[in-house]
Enzyme design. Structure first.
Site, PDB file in Angstrom:
ATOM      1  N   CYS A   1       0.843  -1.186   0.000  1.00 56.10           N
ATOM      2  CA  CYS A   1       0.000   0.000   0.000  1.00 56.10           C
ATOM      3  C   CYS A   1       0.887   1.248   0.000  1.00 56.10           C
ATOM      4  O   CYS A   1       1.810   1.368   0.805  1.00 56.10           O
ATOM      5  CB  CYS A   1      -0.883  -0.036   1.249  1.00 56.10           C
ATOM      6  SG  CYS A   1      -2.193   1.163   1.268  1.00 56.10           S
TER       7      CYS A   1
ATOM      8  N   ASP B   1     -12.165  -5.408  21.690  1.00 59.20           N
ATOM      9  CA  ASP B   1     -11.187  -5.508  22.777  1.00 59.20           C
ATOM     10  C   ASP B   1     -11.734  -4.919  24.071  1.00 59.20           C
ATOM     11  O   ASP B   1     -11.579  -5.498  25.147  1.00 59.20           O
ATOM     12  CB  ASP B   1      -9.893  -4.793  22.391  1.00 59.20           C
ATOM     13  CG  ASP B   1      -8.900  -4.782  23.531  1.00 59.20           C
ATOM     14  OD1 ASP B   1      -8.509  -5.883  24.000  1.00 59.20           O
ATOM     15  OD2 ASP B   1      -8.518  -3.681  23.984  1.00 59.20           O
TER      16      ASP B   1
END
Length: 155
Positions: free
Chosen positions: A63, A115
Site C-alpha cells: 500500500c 477488545d
C-alpha cells in the site's frame, strides 16, 4: 508496488463501514452507559480508527503511503439490532485511492470495540466490513447505497 507516477492527482475519497453485533442487549450497556472498565468505548474506538488510517501503509505491505487530507470515523449504536455501526471516511488529493485506509480505519475501530467489550461479551461478532463508497481516479465513482450514481463502466 504498483507504479503510480503516470497517474493524475485528483481528489479521492472512500467510505468503509462495518458492524459489531453483541450477543445480548445487556452486553451493549457498558458501551451505551459509558461504564466500561477500560473507558469510553466510542471515543477510544474513534481515535483508534483515525490512528489506523494514518498507519495503513505500514500495515499493508504494498500500500502506497499517501497524504491524507481528512478522516471522519463515526460509531453509531443500534439498540434494536444490538450492534454498533462503524463508518470511516477518508479523503486525499493524490494519485491513488484511499479505500485501504478507510477499510483499515473501520476495521481497527471495530477491533477496539471488541477488545474493550470482550470482558462482558465473548460472543460478539464483527460483520460486513466493506467499502460502500469511493470517488476520484480513473475508475470513477462507486456508491453501494445509490447504484444509479455509479460510473457507467461499473454497472
Amino acid at each position: 508496488m504498483v507504479a503510480i507516477h503516470g497517474k493524475e492527482v485528483t481528489h479521492r475519497s472512500a467510505i468503509a463501514e462495518g458492524f459489531i453485533i453483541f450477543s445480548n442487549p445487556e452486553s451493549m450497556n457498558s458501551l451505551l452507559l459509558e461504564s466500561n472498565k477500560k473507558g469510553d468505548v466510542i471515543s477510544i474506538a474513534r481515535i483508534a480508527g483515525i490512528m489506523a488510517v494514518k498507519k495503513t501503509a505500514e500495515l499493508i505491505p504494498l500500500c502506497h503511503p499517501i497524504s491524507i487530507t481528512g478522516i471522519k470515523v463515526d460509531l453509531t449504536p443500534n439498540e434494536k439490532e444490538i450492534s454498533v455501526k462503524v463508518s470511516c471516511e477518508v479523503h486525499c488529493d493524490g494519485k491513488t485511492g484511499v479505500e485501504m485506509e478507510a477499510l483499515t480505519g473501520a476495521t481497527v475501530s471495530l477491533l477496539t470495540v471488541y477488545d474493550m467489550c470482550k470482558a462482558v461479551d465473548k460472543m460478539m461478532r464483527i460483520s460486513d466490513c466493506r467499502v460502500v463508497k469511493k470517488s476520484g481516479g480513473k475508475s470513477g465513482d462507486i456508491d453501494l447505497y445509490h447504484p444509479s450514481s455509479n460510473s457507467e463502466h461499473h454497472r
